[in-house]
Design a protein around this motif. Structure first.
Motif, PDB file in Angstrom:
ATOM      1  N   GLY A  87       0.810  -1.213   0.000  1.00 52.17           N
ATOM      2  CA  GLY A  87       0.000   0.000   0.000  1.00 52.17           C
ATOM      3  C   GLY A  87       0.840   1.259   0.000  1.00 52.17           C
ATOM      4  O   GLY A  87       1.910   1.297   0.593  1.00 52.17           O
ATOM      5  N   ALA A 369      -9.132  -2.043  -5.700  1.00 50.05           N
ATOM      6  CA  ALA A 369      -8.999  -1.862  -4.243  1.00 50.05           C
ATOM      7  C   ALA A 369     -10.320  -2.187  -3.557  1.00 50.05           C
ATOM      8  O   ALA A 369     -10.358  -2.808  -2.487  1.00 50.05           O
ATOM      9  CB  ALA A 369      -8.557  -0.436  -3.926  1.00 50.05           C
ATOM     10  N   GLU A 391      -6.584   2.305  -2.506  1.00 57.14           N
ATOM     11  CA  GLU A 391      -6.059   1.346  -1.536  1.00 57.14           C
ATOM     12  C   GLU A 391      -7.025   1.245  -0.369  1.00 57.14           C
ATOM     13  O   GLU A 391      -7.872   2.115  -0.176  1.00 57.14           O
ATOM     14  CB  GLU A 391      -4.649   1.739  -1.047  1.00 57.14           C
ATOM     15  N   GLU A 436      -2.794  -2.305  -1.564  1.00 58.61           N
ATOM     16  CA  GLU A 436      -3.018  -1.607  -2.844  1.00 58.61           C
ATOM     17  C   GLU A 436      -2.727  -2.562  -3.997  1.00 58.61           C
ATOM     18  O   GLU A 436      -1.577  -2.873  -4.283  1.00 58.61           O
ATOM     19  CB  GLU A 436      -2.088  -0.374  -2.931  1.00 58.61           C
TER      20      GLU A 436
END
Ligand SMILES: *Cc1c(COP(=O)(O)O)cnc(C)c1O
Length: 495
Positions: A87, A369, A391, A436
């Motif tokens: 992420g 995401a 994310e 992510e």
């Protein structure tokens, strides 16, 4: 998915000595053809500098050296092996067309000391990329010199400092939300500013009332990541910009997360005065060990005079060239004009996608995401219910009850063949799992990831000790990560 058991292969778990001590006298990985020119008296040429032997160099055959380096490469993880859900880092695929273009002879063999008149092609690449990035960000001018995101931040704050100094009132403070990336406060401190922490509200966004109370004429700028590190879009961004400007402050946007915005909104349109981009995140150039980074800084007109020099201009005769006479410039921040090879790759990516392709990329990154968010809801705690952008941040609250924390889950993920997600921040989420996927991943790959994460959650319930001892399939298990960073052993030395 069945839990992965310890798997030792000759190539993975071989003992250190056998791996590195392959030398035996007299072996060589090369063979020269017979000499077809007169022999030179090397003693006469080199005198006492001549080396009589190779010293303690390993002597190995070609197949041994090939196997050695190929084996080392398999101990590593790479985006070319599987999903890399780190992420905030936007570990997207590095398209091969970028590599083809950057190896074109005229570009790869170009040299920054070449005269400008024979470098027009290279300069045009710099100019075209600059124009694309200005259009994408909605700003007025840009420098491509900085070599990384954090270097872009440093450059940006040097611009902020030069701007306030030019107004005769240098100002002392930078405001930074508690959800910030660690580089933000580090950068502000490096430039000599005092850092003041700004609290987030229950939505995970900047608390506008708190900002209004904290903002005064001592504050040089607010450094804001948008979407922030919770993966949340700062919905009050225009109001925040107005608040800053009303007291003469600037709004700096950490644009490392532009993968969520490209083609949808432009920071220049919502009041941002300056920002950096990470070409090695949003624009698909290699990241980490894969190559040098690039962190361009885009600015509004008011900051243009301070940009690092030299600045690329179109000269009176219509050719491109650099201008060095910039009296208000903060100076150079990087040799020559930055990491040129990355400009080629980022431009190849931008042009290959085009405006519609880039917009689609953004939409797919956000969709992916949210696919993972849905897939893991229930198995992991979701501390903020605000909609996710590119994310999603979970916490280890549920697993913590069994004594298993985010780092343990991340280590176990390695056994399932995935690179860990980000564990270290945002600091406002204790035990964060920051995930992510980027737009690069297919639903098949994400389904495997979701299955792995759900399986680990199950293992935590049934056999927490096994998860706490992970990873089980790697050549080395838990490392002293601090020592690895502070005292890296980067070179083989003969024993
Ligand atoms: C990656 C990142 C940075 C720093 O970029 P580097 O190229 O690693 O120096 C800064 N801010 C955010 C939000 C990031 O994700």
């Amino acid at each position: 998915m069945k839990s992965v058991t310890r798997k030792a292969t000759r190539h993975v778990n071989q003992n250190e000595g056998l791996i590195f001590e392959k030398s035996s006298a007299g072996k060589a990985a090369w063979k020269l053809p017979p000499l077809d020119v007169p022999e030179v008296d090397t003693q006469k040429l080199l005198g006492s500098s001549e080396r009589k032997d190779l010293g303690n160099m390993p002597e190995v055959s070609e197949i041994e050296i090939i196997r050695h380096f190929t084996r080392l490469s398999t101990w590593n993880y790479a985006i070319d092996l599987g999903m890399y859900p780190l992420g905030s880092c936007t570990m997207k695929y590095n398209p091969r067309v970028n590599e083809v273009v950057s190896r074109l002879e005229g570009l790869a063999n170009g040299h920054p000391y070449q005269p400008e008149k024979v470098s027009q092609g290279a300069l045009r690449i710099i100019k075209t990329l600059s124009e694309c990035l200005i259009e994408i960000t909605g700003m007025d001018a840009i420098t491509l010199q900085p070599a990384a995101g954090a270097h872009g931040e440093l450059t940006g704050l040097l611009l902020v400092r030069a701007y306030h100094q030019s107004k005769g009132h240098p100002r002392k403070k930078i405001l930074i939300p508690d959800s910030a990336h660690g580089t933000n406060p580090a950068t502000a401190a490096t430039v000599g500013y005092a850092v003041e922490n700004l609290k987030s509200d229950a939505r995970g966004m900047v608390d506008v009332a708190a900002l209004a109370a904290q903002m005064n004429e001592d504050v040089a700028a607010l450094m804001l990541t948008n979407p922030n590190t919770l993966g949340v879009f700062e919905q009050d961004i225009a109001k925040i910009a107005d608040l800053m400007h009303a007291k003469g402050g600037l709004l700096y946007m950490d644009g490392a997360n532009m993968n969520a915005l490209v083609g949808k909104v432009r920071p220049g349109d919502f009041g941002v005065d300056l920002m950096h981009l990470n070409l090695h995140k949003t624009f698909s150039t290699p990241h980490g060990g894969g190559g040098p980074g690039s962190g361009p800084v885009a600015v509004k007109k008011i900051l243009e005079p301070f940009l690092p020099k030299p600045v690329l201009i179109t000269k009176a005769d219509g050719t491109l060239g650099f201008e060095y006479d910039r009296p208000q410039s903060v100076g150079r921040v990087r040799a020559f004009y930055g990491n040129f090879g990355m400009f080629i790759r980022a431009l190849a990516y931008t042009l290959a996608n085009g405006p519609d392709g880039l917009r689609q990329t953004t939409e797919d990154a956000v969709l992916n995401a949210n696919y993972i968010r849905k897939g893991l809801e229930g198995a992991y705690d979701l501390p903020y219910s605000t909609p996710s952008m590119h994310e999603v941040v979970f916490s280890d609250k549920l697993q913590g009850k069994k004594g298993v924390h985010t780092m343990d889950i991340a280590k176990r993920l390695i056994d399932y063949g995935f690179h860990p997600y980000t564990t270290a921040f945002p600091l406002i989420v204790p035990g964060a799992l920051m995930i992510e996927p980027t737009e690069s991943e297919s639903t098949e790959e994400m389904d495997l990831f979701i299955e792995a994460m759900r399986s680990i959650a199950q293992e935590v319930e049934e056999d927490p000790e096994m998860v706490l001892a992970a990873p089980h399939t790697t050549r080395v298990s838990r490392l002293d990560e601090v020592a690895a960073a502070r005292k890296p052993v980067l070179r083989w030395k003969p024993s």
